[in-house]
Write a protein that holds these residues in place. Structure first.
Motif, PDB file in Angstrom:
ATOM      1  N   GLU A  95      54.267  37.655  42.968  1.00 47.50           N
ATOM      2  CA  GLU A  95      55.661  37.572  43.370  1.00 47.50           C
ATOM      3  C   GLU A  95      56.474  38.779  42.897  1.00 47.50           C
ATOM      4  O   GLU A  95      57.523  39.088  43.435  1.00 47.50           O
ATOM      5  CB  GLU A  95      56.274  36.283  42.812  1.00 47.50           C
ATOM      6  N   GLN A  96      55.970  39.453  41.842  1.00 44.48           N
ATOM      7  CA  GLN A  96      56.665  40.618  41.311  1.00 44.48           C
ATOM      8  C   GLN A  96      55.675  41.754  41.118  1.00 44.48           C
ATOM      9  O   GLN A  96      54.485  41.551  40.944  1.00 44.48           O
ATOM     10  CB  GLN A  96      57.339  40.279  39.969  1.00 44.48           C
ATOM     11  N   ASP A  97      56.202  42.962  41.091  1.00 39.85           N
ATOM     12  CA  ASP A  97      55.375  44.159  40.853  1.00 39.85           C
ATOM     13  C   ASP A  97      54.147  44.207  41.754  1.00 39.85           C
ATOM     14  O   ASP A  97      53.038  44.498  41.306  1.00 39.85           O
ATOM     15  CB  ASP A  97      54.935  44.226  39.385  1.00 39.85           C
ATOM     16  N   LYS A  98      54.340  43.919  43.027  1.00 41.56           N
ATOM     17  CA  LYS A  98      53.206  43.886  43.952  1.00 41.56           C
ATOM     18  C   LYS A  98      52.499  45.238  44.036  1.00 41.56           C
ATOM     19  O   LYS A  98      51.268  45.304  44.055  1.00 41.56           O
ATOM     20  CB  LYS A  98      53.672  43.449  45.336  1.00 41.56           C
ATOM     21  N   ASP A  99      53.263  46.302  44.056  1.00 46.18           N
ATOM     22  CA  ASP A  99      52.655  47.622  44.180  1.00 46.18           C
ATOM     23  C   ASP A  99      51.913  48.019  42.911  1.00 46.18           C
ATOM     24  O   ASP A  99      50.920  48.739  42.953  1.00 46.18           O
ATOM     25  CB  ASP A  99      53.724  48.669  44.498  1.00 46.18           C
ATOM     26  N   ALA A 100      52.406  47.553  41.758  1.00 46.17           N
ATOM     27  CA  ALA A 100      51.808  47.951  40.485  1.00 46.17           C
ATOM     28  C   ALA A 100      50.591  47.121  40.123  1.00 46.17           C
ATOM     29  O   ALA A 100      49.849  47.475  39.218  1.00 46.17           O
ATOM     30  CB  ALA A 100      52.850  47.837  39.372  1.00 46.17           C
ATOM     31  N   ALA A 101      50.409  46.023  40.785  1.00 46.28           N
ATOM     32  CA  ALA A 101      49.328  45.114  40.384  1.00 46.28           C
ATOM     33  C   ALA A 101      48.496  44.667  41.578  1.00 46.28           C
ATOM     34  O   ALA A 101      48.195  43.493  41.741  1.00 46.28           O
ATOM     35  CB  ALA A 101      49.917  43.909  39.664  1.00 46.28           C
ATOM     36  N   LYS A 102      48.114  45.585  42.434  1.00 43.46           N
ATOM     37  CA  LYS A 102      47.257  45.243  43.560  1.00 43.46           C
ATOM     38  C   LYS A 102      45.844  44.960  43.064  1.00 43.46           C
ATOM     39  O   LYS A 102      45.404  45.513  42.059  1.00 43.46           O
ATOM     40  CB  LYS A 102      47.238  46.381  44.572  1.00 43.46           C
ATOM     41  N   TYR A 103      45.153  44.110  43.770  1.00 49.36           N
ATOM     42  CA  TYR A 103      43.780  43.778  43.368  1.00 49.36           C
ATOM     43  C   TYR A 103      42.987  43.340  44.588  1.00 49.36           C
ATOM     44  O   TYR A 103      43.544  43.034  45.644  1.00 49.36           O
ATOM     45  CB  TYR A 103      43.772  42.676  42.313  1.00 49.36           C
ATOM     46  N   GLN A 104      41.683  43.326  44.445  1.00 58.49           N
ATOM     47  CA  GLN A 104      40.780  42.922  45.515  1.00 58.49           C
ATOM     48  C   GLN A 104      39.765  41.927  44.947  1.00 58.49           C
ATOM     49  O   GLN A 104      39.016  42.251  44.035  1.00 58.49           O
ATOM     50  CB  GLN A 104      40.046  44.121  46.101  1.00 58.49           C
ATOM     51  N   ILE A 105      39.763  40.720  45.508  1.00 53.15           N
ATOM     52  CA  ILE A 105      38.808  39.696  45.085  1.00 53.15           C
ATOM     53  C   ILE A 105      37.476  39.897  45.799  1.00 53.15           C
ATOM     54  O   ILE A 105      37.432  40.201  46.997  1.00 53.15           O
ATOM     55  CB  ILE A 105      39.350  38.279  45.398  1.00 53.15           C
ATOM     56  N   TYR A 106      36.393  39.727  45.067  1.00 49.91           N
ATOM     57  CA  TYR A 106      35.045  39.731  45.635  1.00 49.91           C
ATOM     58  C   TYR A 106      34.391  38.392  45.318  1.00 49.91           C
ATOM     59  O   TYR A 106      34.491  37.893  44.197  1.00 49.91           O
ATOM     60  CB  TYR A 106      34.198  40.866  45.056  1.00 49.91           C
ATOM     61  N   THR A 107      33.723  37.816  46.313  1.00 49.22           N
ATOM     62  CA  THR A 107      33.044  36.547  46.132  1.00 49.22           C
ATOM     63  C   THR A 107      31.728  36.587  46.902  1.00 49.22           C
ATOM     64  O   THR A 107      31.442  37.544  47.629  1.00 49.22           O
ATOM     65  CB  THR A 107      33.925  35.375  46.607  1.00 49.22           C
ATOM     66  N   ARG A 108      30.909  35.558  46.741  1.00 49.89           N
ATOM     67  CA  ARG A 108      29.664  35.510  47.498  1.00 49.89           C
ATOM     68  C   ARG A 108      29.955  35.215  48.963  1.00 49.89           C
ATOM     69  O   ARG A 108      30.855  34.437  49.292  1.00 49.89           O
ATOM     70  CB  ARG A 108      28.735  34.440  46.916  1.00 49.89           C
ATOM     71  N   ALA A 109      29.188  35.836  49.852  1.00 48.10           N
ATOM     72  CA  ALA A 109      29.425  35.694  51.290  1.00 48.10           C
ATOM     73  C   ALA A 109      29.110  34.291  51.783  1.00 48.10           C
ATOM     74  O   ALA A 109      29.658  33.847  52.794  1.00 48.10           O
ATOM     75  CB  ALA A 109      28.590  36.721  52.052  1.00 48.10           C
ATOM     76  N   SER A 110      28.228  33.591  51.089  1.00 52.59           N
ATOM     77  CA  SER A 110      27.879  32.221  51.483  1.00 52.59           C
ATOM     78  C   SER A 110      28.060  31.294  50.290  1.00 52.59           C
ATOM     79  O   SER A 110      28.208  31.747  49.150  1.00 52.59           O
ATOM     80  CB  SER A 110      26.423  32.174  51.974  1.00 52.59           C
ATOM     81  N   LYS A 111      28.066  30.016  50.564  1.00 50.11           N
ATOM     82  CA  LYS A 111      28.211  29.030  49.492  1.00 50.11           C
ATOM     83  C   LYS A 111      26.929  28.992  48.662  1.00 50.11           C
ATOM     84  O   LYS A 111      25.869  28.642  49.165  1.00 50.11           O
ATOM     85  CB  LYS A 111      28.506  27.644  50.079  1.00 50.11           C
ATOM     86  N   VAL A 112      27.050  29.388  47.413  1.00 48.99           N
ATOM     87  CA  VAL A 112      25.920  29.371  46.491  1.00 48.99           C
ATOM     88  C   VAL A 112      26.383  28.696  45.204  1.00 48.99           C
ATOM     89  O   VAL A 112      27.564  28.371  45.044  1.00 48.99           O
ATOM     90  CB  VAL A 112      25.404  30.796  46.210  1.00 48.99           C
ATOM     91  N   CYS A 113      25.470  28.515  44.274  1.00 51.34           N
ATOM     92  CA  CYS A 113      25.793  27.755  43.066  1.00 51.34           C
ATOM     93  C   CYS A 113      26.989  28.311  42.306  1.00 51.34           C
ATOM     94  O   CYS A 113      27.873  27.563  41.888  1.00 51.34           O
ATOM     95  CB  CYS A 113      24.575  27.694  42.156  1.00 51.34           C
ATOM     96  N   SER A 114      27.039  29.633  42.138  1.00 53.81           N
ATOM     97  CA  SER A 114      28.137  30.222  41.359  1.00 53.81           C
ATOM     98  C   SER A 114      29.482  30.050  42.055  1.00 53.81           C
ATOM     99  O   SER A 114      30.479  29.698  41.420  1.00 53.81           O
ATOM    100  CB  SER A 114      27.861  31.701  41.095  1.00 53.81           C
ATOM    101  N   SER A 115      29.521  30.296  43.367  1.00 58.23           N
ATOM    102  CA  SER A 115      30.791  30.178  44.081  1.00 58.23           C
ATOM    103  C   SER A 115      31.239  28.718  44.177  1.00 58.23           C
ATOM    104  O   SER A 115      32.428  28.417  44.065  1.00 58.23           O
ATOM    105  CB  SER A 115      30.688  30.794  45.481  1.00 58.23           C
ATOM    106  N   ILE A 116      30.287  27.811  44.352  1.00 58.27           N
ATOM    107  CA  ILE A 116      30.620  26.383  44.406  1.00 58.27           C
ATOM    108  C   ILE A 116      31.185  25.920  43.068  1.00 58.27           C
ATOM    109  O   ILE A 116      32.209  25.226  43.008  1.00 58.27           O
ATOM    110  CB  ILE A 116      29.373  25.542  44.772  1.00 58.27           C
ATOM    111  N   SER A 117      30.536  26.322  41.977  1.00 53.44           N
ATOM    112  CA  SER A 117      30.966  25.888  40.642  1.00 53.44           C
ATOM    113  C   SER A 117      32.305  26.503  40.254  1.00 53.44           C
ATOM    114  O   SER A 117      33.165  25.828  39.681  1.00 53.44           O
ATOM    115  CB  SER A 117      29.904  26.251  39.603  1.00 53.44           C
ATOM    116  N   PHE A 118      32.512  27.792  40.590  1.00 50.19           N
ATOM    117  CA  PHE A 118      33.778  28.432  40.236  1.00 50.19           C
ATOM    118  C   PHE A 118      34.922  27.845  41.059  1.00 50.19           C
ATOM    119  O   PHE A 118      36.016  27.596  40.533  1.00 50.19           O
ATOM    120  CB  PHE A 118      33.696  29.938  40.440  1.00 50.19           C
ATOM    121  N   ALA A 119      34.674  27.603  42.340  1.00 45.77           N
ATOM    122  CA  ALA A 119      35.705  27.002  43.191  1.00 45.77           C
ATOM    123  C   ALA A 119      36.022  25.586  42.724  1.00 45.77           C
ATOM    124  O   ALA A 119      37.189  25.164  42.744  1.00 45.77           O
ATOM    125  CB  ALA A 119      35.239  26.986  44.646  1.00 45.77           C
ATOM    126  N   SER A 120      35.007  24.850  42.297  1.00 45.43           N
ATOM    127  CA  SER A 120      35.227  23.492  41.786  1.00 45.43           C
ATOM    128  C   SER A 120      36.125  23.522  40.555  1.00 45.43           C
ATOM    129  O   SER A 120      37.007  22.668  40.389  1.00 45.43           O
ATOM    130  CB  SER A 120      33.885  22.840  41.453  1.00 45.43           C
TER     131      SER A 120
END
Length: 304
Positions: A127-152
């Motif tokens: 909501e603030q400092d959008k330009d100063a704090a840009k980021y890019q999320i990376y996740t697994r392309a398919s549902k796997v154990c790590s992505s399922i557990s982290f999302a849970s």
């Protein structure tokens, strides 16, 4: 003569059947393989004649399927037993130049903040400092154990994690953020820490989670700089909900007539726990003995 040959064939058939029934092969979640390989090596020191091995081919029929996410007891069929054999933790991590990671080091990151980063569009999450704090999320392309557990842990489904999908395995997530100063992802402790020095890997910054959500990292929350210290906290606080943790499970046939299988599963839950910490996993805790050597997790019965 015919009767003798028949008897010989029956004997050979029984021997072959017993040999087949004593074989134990495993396949499944790949980030658990270092632990599984260690277990097999140590198990064979006690039982040198045991035929226990990781499956060599992806399509090979196995006696133990390995998963690392919470599943319903009947998800794999009523004839299957789901048995917890270890625990693991996941942590958010960013490129060492990531501005959000640098900020998190000073005061920690709250679970609610992680929900914004991983489940919302960056432009909406910041909501603030959008330009100063840009980021890019990376996740697994398919549902796997790590992505399922982290999302849970975040209270959602794996397909709702935003960002770029990465194929391969969990190590490829780290490769992706290593080459992107804006990159943020998640990974298990065995991949985030140097298992010899017990320190976080270079080129990355682990987001220390503010366990009590008071906006700062208290002295007892400064546990992320050393793997042993972090695992010790998780083992002493098995009901912790602030840091994402989950069990590693073995799936087997309930009625399997394989004594080696039963002995191996029981061994992993007891003697095998001595080796989990070295490889970045978390001890299972006290396990009750029973005749079948299978212990069903209460976590599978009661969804959070």
């Amino acid at each position: 003569m015919k009767a003798k040959l028949t008897g010989l064939f029956l004997l050979l058939g029984a021997v072959a059947s017993n040999a087949q029934n004593s074989k134990v092969s495993l396949s499944g979640t790949r980030f658990t393989y270092p632990l599984i390989e260690k277990w097999i090596t140590e198990y064979k020191k006690t039982y040198p004649k045991a035929d226990v091995q990781l499956a060599s081919n992806a399509g090979e029929s196995v006696t133990i399927q390995i998963i690392a996410y919470r599943a319903e007891p009947t998800a794999f069929g009523d004839d299957k037993q789901i048995t917890p054999v270890s625990r693991f933790a996941l942590l958010p991590v960013g490129n060492e130049k990531n501005s959000l990671a640098e900020k998190a080091i000073k005061k920690g990151v709250k679970k609610e903040e992680l929900k914004k980063y991983f489940l919302e569009d960056p432009e909406d999450a910041l909501e603030q400092d959008k330009d100063a704090a840009k980021y890019q999320i990376y996740t697994r392309a398919s549902k796997v154990c790590s992505s399922i557990s982290f999302a849970s842990y975040l209270g959602d489904d794996a397909e709702n994690i935003v960002g770029k999908g990465i194929t391969g395995d969990d190590k490829n997530l780290l490769e992706a953020i290593k080459h992107d100063p804006l990159g943020i992802t998640y990974n298990n402790l065995g991949y985030l820490y140097n298992l010899q020095t017990r320190e976080p890997l270079k080129d990355f910054t682990i987001f220390p989670i503010d366990i009590n959500s008071n906006g700062k990292l208290d002295k007892d929350e400064q546990i992320y700089g050393n793997l042993d210290q972090l695992i010790s906290f998780l083992e002493k606080n098995p009901t912790n909900k602030a840091i994402p943790t989950e069990n590693v499970y073995f799936i087997t046939n309930k009625n399997a007539e394989n004594e080696e299988l039963k002995r191996f599963v029981s061994w992993t839950q007891h003697e095998g726990q001595a080796f989990v910490k070295d490889l970045g996993f978390v001890g299972l805790g006290e396990v009750s003995d029973n005749k079948s050597a299978y212990v069903e997790s209460n976590a599978l019965k009661n969804k959070n």
